[in-house]
Design an enzyme around this catalytic site. Structure first.
Site, PDB file in Angstrom:
ATOM      1  N   ASP A  60       0.099   2.347  -7.130  1.00  0.00           N
ATOM      2  CA  ASP A  60      -0.202   0.943  -7.374  1.00  0.00           C
ATOM      3  C   ASP A  60      -1.403   0.873  -8.322  1.00  0.00           C
ATOM      4  O   ASP A  60      -1.375   1.494  -9.377  1.00  0.00           O
ATOM      5  CB  ASP A  60      -0.425   0.228  -6.028  1.00  0.00           C
ATOM      6  CG  ASP A  60      -0.679  -1.261  -6.154  1.00  0.00           C
ATOM      7  OD1 ASP A  60       0.293  -1.988  -6.416  1.00  0.00           O
ATOM      8  OD2 ASP A  60      -1.834  -1.684  -6.004  1.00  0.00           O
TER       9      ASP A  60
ATOM     10  N   HIS B   4       7.955  -0.719  -2.688  1.00  0.00           N
ATOM     11  CA  HIS B   4       6.719  -0.462  -3.417  1.00  0.00           C
ATOM     12  C   HIS B   4       5.829   0.579  -2.759  1.00  0.00           C
ATOM     13  O   HIS B   4       5.118   1.310  -3.444  1.00  0.00           O
ATOM     14  CB  HIS B   4       5.936  -1.775  -3.559  1.00  0.00           C
ATOM     15  CG  HIS B   4       4.678  -1.642  -4.339  1.00  0.00           C
ATOM     16  ND1 HIS B   4       4.666  -1.351  -5.683  1.00  0.00           N
ATOM     17  CD2 HIS B   4       3.368  -1.751  -3.964  1.00  0.00           C
ATOM     18  CE1 HIS B   4       3.421  -1.299  -6.123  1.00  0.00           C
ATOM     19  NE2 HIS B   4       2.617  -1.529  -5.092  1.00  0.00           N
TER      20      HIS B   4
END
Length: 331
Positions: A107, A306
């Site tokens: 991320d 994610h």
């Protein structure tokens, strides 16, 4: 290939970084591998990787990024610009008595890892990127791009820009907000096609949590895991974490001399097939022959969202260890 060393218990310690305390957790011995987390996480995001990389023969170190957990939280917003976070990466390697390291991020940590490798190739001999692809500095001003997205909906990065605005949504119920956010971007709990996109808010007084799933946690997140994350942010507040988003235009200005620059070290990318970061940035992935000429390992994990190293830890650990073992040995 490195011979695996017996995994040791997690070791917590603090080092002195450019902005004060940097809290880190390490496990194992061998060549140094630095693990950098994203939003809204902590060193704990790498809990599955630390023992696996230690068992594979590496000294794995996961730090709380400044503004998170037990690391220092400077008051100034511009203290969270990318150049400052890169200097934290350098300081960590030096404080651990090493000259070089492999750096791996997820991320926002993927961006921190990438720019650390771009600016300091003499220190970061290889770079691994999880979930967020590398896109070289340059292009239009970020906030201008985000402001044009979504029409009558506001993109979450724009929503995060005004100090205090997102905090007012998150901080009254940190645990509930985190549970919803994690679920919204996880493969087994994310909204289905046709449901409102949780990356946007209604411009007329909406909140991100209006679009979060409710009622169950993703399979990778236990109540105990959520307690860890929530406990940290209930103690620190959310501003330090959100300030990373509030420096994107500063980063654009700071990194202008590196516009279009490739990262030439050996690199790895692992993305989730159901992750918006992978699909929205497909052009960046397609550009890897030019932007990551040293790419030696690239994978899209189907049916993953994610939070890839937590959703699919065994596969990610296997891919990381194989890639690390393929790198040229350290001096």
């Amino acid at each position: 290939m490195h011979q695996p060393a017996p995994a040791t218990d997690l070791r917590h310690r603090a080092i002195e970084g450019p902005a004060g305390r940097l809290h880190l957790v390490e496990q194992g011995t061998g060549p140094l591998v630095v693990l950098v987390h994203g939003f809204p996480e902590s060193w704990y995001s790498w809990r599955h990787q630390l023992p696996a990389l230690a068992a594979a023969g590496y000294r794995a170190v996961a730090a709380d990024v400044r503004g998170y957990g037990r690391s220092s939280k400077p008051a100034a917003t511009d203290a969270y610009r990318m150049l400052a976070l890169v200097e934290d990466s350098v300081a960590l390697v030096r404080a651990l008595g090493e000259e070089t390291a492999v750096i791996i991020g997820h991320d926002w940590g993927s961006n921190i890892a990438a720019i650390s490798a771009l600016l300091h190739p003499e220190i970061f001999r290889a770079v691994g990127l999880l979930s967020v692809p590398y896109a070289p500095p340059g292009g239009p001003r970020p906030t201008d791009v985000f402001a044009r997205m979504g029409g009558d909906q506001e993109f979450y990065v724009s929503y995060f820009q005004e100090p205090g605005r997102a905090e007012a949504e998150m901080e009254p119920d940190v645990r509930g907000w985190l549970a919803g956010f994690f679920a919204a971007l996880s493969a087994d709990t994310m909204p289905t096609q046709g449901e409102p996109d949780p990356h946007f808010v209604d411009r007329t007084g909406g909140h991100l949590r209006d679009r979060f799933p409710h009622g169950r946690l993703p399979s990778w997140l236990t109540e105990g895991d959520l307690d860890v994350y929530a406990g940290e942010f209930e103690r620190t507040g959310m501003t330090g974490a959100l300030n990373r988003y509030r420096n994107m235009d500063r980063d654009w200005e700071d990194l202008a001399p590196y516009s279009g620059a490739p990262i030439k070290q050996p690199s790895l990318f692992i993305g989730g097939g159901l992750d918006a970061s992978t699909t929205w940035m497909a052009d960046a992935i397609n550009a890897y022959p030019a932007t990551l000429p040293g790419l030696t390992s690239s994978h899209i994990l189907d049916d993953s969202g994610h939070w890839i190293q937590q959703e699919r830890p065994d596969e990610v650990n296997r891919l990381l260890a194989a890639w690390l073992n393929s790198l040229p040995p350290t001096a």
